[in-house]
Design a protein around this motif. Structure first.
Motif, PDB file in Angstrom:
ATOM      1  N   GLU A  67       0.833  -1.200   0.000  1.00 24.55           N
ATOM      2  CA  GLU A  67       0.000   0.000   0.000  1.00 24.55           C
ATOM      3  C   GLU A  67       0.875   1.260   0.000  1.00 24.55           C
ATOM      4  O   GLU A  67       0.629   2.205  -0.749  1.00 24.55           O
ATOM      5  N   GLN A  68       1.914   1.231   0.812  1.00 25.59           N
ATOM      6  CA  GLN A  68       2.805   2.400   0.916  1.00 25.59           C
ATOM      7  C   GLN A  68       3.489   2.695  -0.424  1.00 25.59           C
ATOM      8  O   GLN A  68       3.605   3.844  -0.839  1.00 25.59           O
ATOM      9  N   LEU A  69       3.917   1.632  -1.105  1.00 20.98           N
ATOM     10  CA  LEU A  69       4.572   1.842  -2.402  1.00 20.98           C
ATOM     11  C   LEU A  69       3.578   2.459  -3.391  1.00 20.98           C
ATOM     12  O   LEU A  69       3.921   3.339  -4.181  1.00 20.98           O
ATOM     13  N   LYS A  70       2.301   1.973  -3.300  1.00 19.81           N
ATOM     14  CA  LYS A  70       1.290   2.537  -4.207  1.00 19.81           C
ATOM     15  C   LYS A  70       1.052   4.014  -3.901  1.00 19.81           C
ATOM     16  O   LYS A  70       0.878   4.829  -4.808  1.00 19.81           O
TER      17      LYS A  70
ATOM     18  N   LEU B  21       3.973   7.651 -10.693  1.00 19.08           N
ATOM     19  CA  LEU B  21       4.804   6.572 -11.231  1.00 19.08           C
ATOM     20  C   LEU B  21       4.001   5.278 -11.201  1.00 19.08           C
ATOM     21  O   LEU B  21       3.297   5.012 -10.214  1.00 19.08           O
ATOM     22  N   PRO B  22       4.080   4.434 -12.234  1.00 19.18           N
ATOM     23  CA  PRO B  22       3.338   3.182 -12.225  1.00 19.18           C
ATOM     24  C   PRO B  22       3.898   2.198 -11.193  1.00 19.18           C
ATOM     25  O   PRO B  22       5.113   2.137 -10.996  1.00 19.18           O
ATOM     26  N   VAL B  23       2.990   1.470 -10.538  1.00 16.29           N
ATOM     27  CA  VAL B  23       3.401   0.470  -9.539  1.00 16.29           C
ATOM     28  C   VAL B  23       2.857  -0.892  -9.943  1.00 16.29           C
ATOM     29  O   VAL B  23       1.661  -1.031 -10.197  1.00 16.29           O
ATOM     30  N   PHE B  24       3.733  -1.875 -10.015  1.00 19.25           N
ATOM     31  CA  PHE B  24       3.321  -3.233 -10.343  1.00 19.25           C
ATOM     32  C   PHE B  24       3.200  -4.016  -9.050  1.00 19.25           C
ATOM     33  O   PHE B  24       4.116  -4.038  -8.240  1.00 19.25           O
ATOM     34  N   GLU B  25       2.040  -4.678  -8.852  1.00 16.69           N
ATOM     35  CA  GLU B  25       1.899  -5.523  -7.660  1.00 16.69           C
ATOM     36  C   GLU B  25       1.035  -6.727  -7.962  1.00 16.69           C
ATOM     37  O   GLU B  25       0.202  -6.684  -8.862  1.00 16.69           O
ATOM     38  N   GLN B  26       1.302  -7.817  -7.256  1.00 15.42           N
ATOM     39  CA  GLN B  26       0.470  -9.016  -7.378  1.00 15.42           C
ATOM     40  C   GLN B  26       0.091  -9.503  -5.998  1.00 15.42           C
ATOM     41  O   GLN B  26       0.083 -10.712  -5.739  1.00 15.42           O
TER      42      GLN B  26
END
Ligand code: GDP
Length: 296
Positions: A147-150, A158-163
């Motif tokens: 969540e923090q990175l998002k 900046l785009p954030v990739f997460e799974q």
């Protein structure tokens, strides 16, 4: 800001030396004793201080310095040069891939500032080099970390990739594929942090390293933790192999011991410094400018 105490003490010593006009070898040795104490009080590692003082003394007691018209100035110049050398000499840049996306693994202990720095650095690379970075959430153990990175990613657009909470190594590989498919030429992997260096963490990071072959492994350490930051750098380097260090929270570090010790102890350069909580507050690290500021 860092180095206040050190600056003050070194300047007092040099003022005394300048006041003497001509210098004897004894004057220099006395001055170097004060420099030694000032560095130790700044929390510079003992071995580094010892070697630094020996090198400076050897250069400064030569007749070309003592017989010169401005011996104190010469001594200050030598200290400046050796402080610069101590911190690695020239500015060390991020290594970029010659083709395809550059992969940067961001590693570090929890709280060092890893997630914040990941976004800061991606923003800096976009600002300065026109890069198109992708942030990848590979710290799967704490949902708050994703969540923090998002959050920081969206603040900088900046785009954030997460799974979510899958296997971090597979997420890193998927992020790379995503970057290739979407034209991102720089991928920052925000990896898991722990409170201490432990084997499980290092195993995971090693697995990720051999799966994605990063161009750069950057360790994030907190300047305010002084010698603990230096020890973290040694441990990560021995276990994983790092290419460089980002030293965060320099704005809150009154002493400067980590900045002055890390390169000499680990052989790895400080590449960037964090200078505040705001996401623009990151700078490339320039040893010569830092040395001049200390002596400023
Ligand atoms: P992580 O656990 O290593 O991912 O650390 P975070 O990125 O969550 O950062 C921990 C705290 O340090 C946050 O409150 C950040 O705002 C703060 N922080 C990070 N870098 C800096 C810096 O250069 N200066 C200051 N003052 N605070 C920083």
């Amino acid at each position: 800001m860092a180095f206040e105490g050190l600056s003050e003490k070194l300047n007092a010593t040099f003022k005394r030396l300048r006041g003497k006009g001509r210098l004897t070898e004894n004057d220099v040795r006395e001055g170097m004793r004060e420099v030694r104490l000032a560095l130790l009080e700044a929390d510079v590692s003992y071995k580094v201080v010892k070697e630094f003082v020996a090198t400076v003394t050897e250069r400064a007691v030569g007749s070309d310095v003592l017989d010169s018209l401005t011996p104190a100035q010469q001594v200050i110049k030598i200290v400046n040069e050796e402080l610069t050398n101590l911190m690695g000499g020239a500015n060390a840049k991020l290594s970029l891939a010659s083709s395809g996306p550059t992969v940067v693994m961001m590693v570090g202990l929890q709280g060092a500032g890893k997630t914040t720095t990941t976004a800061k650095l991606a923003g800096l690379m976009r600002r300065q080099l026109g890069r198109r970075p992708l942030l990848a959430a590979c710290d799967v153990y704490r949902p708050a970390a994703i969540e923090q990175l998002k959050v920081v990613g969206s603040q900088l657009d900046l785009p954030v990739f997460e799974q979510g909470q899958g296997d971090p190594v597979e997420i890193a590989q998927a992020a790379l594929r995503h970057a290739r498919d979407h034209g991102n030429d720089l991928v920052f992997l925000d990896t898991a942090g722990r409170l201490h260096v432990d084997e499980a963490l290092m195993d995971e990071l090693k697995r990720m390293k051999s799966a994605v072959h990063p161009h750069e492994i950057l360790l994030v350490v907190d300047a305010m933790t002084g010698q603990d930051a230096v020890n973290a750098a040694s441990s990560f380097d021995e276990a994983l192999g790092i290419d460089g260090v980002v030293l965060t929270k320099l704005d809150g570090d009154a002493r400067g011991g980590a900045a002055l010790s890390i390169r000499a102890v680990t052989g790895k350069p400080i590449k960037f410094v964090g200078t505040g909580e705001k996401l623009e507050m990151i700078e490339p690290f320039h040893p010569d400018r830092m040395a001049s500021r200390i002596l400023g």
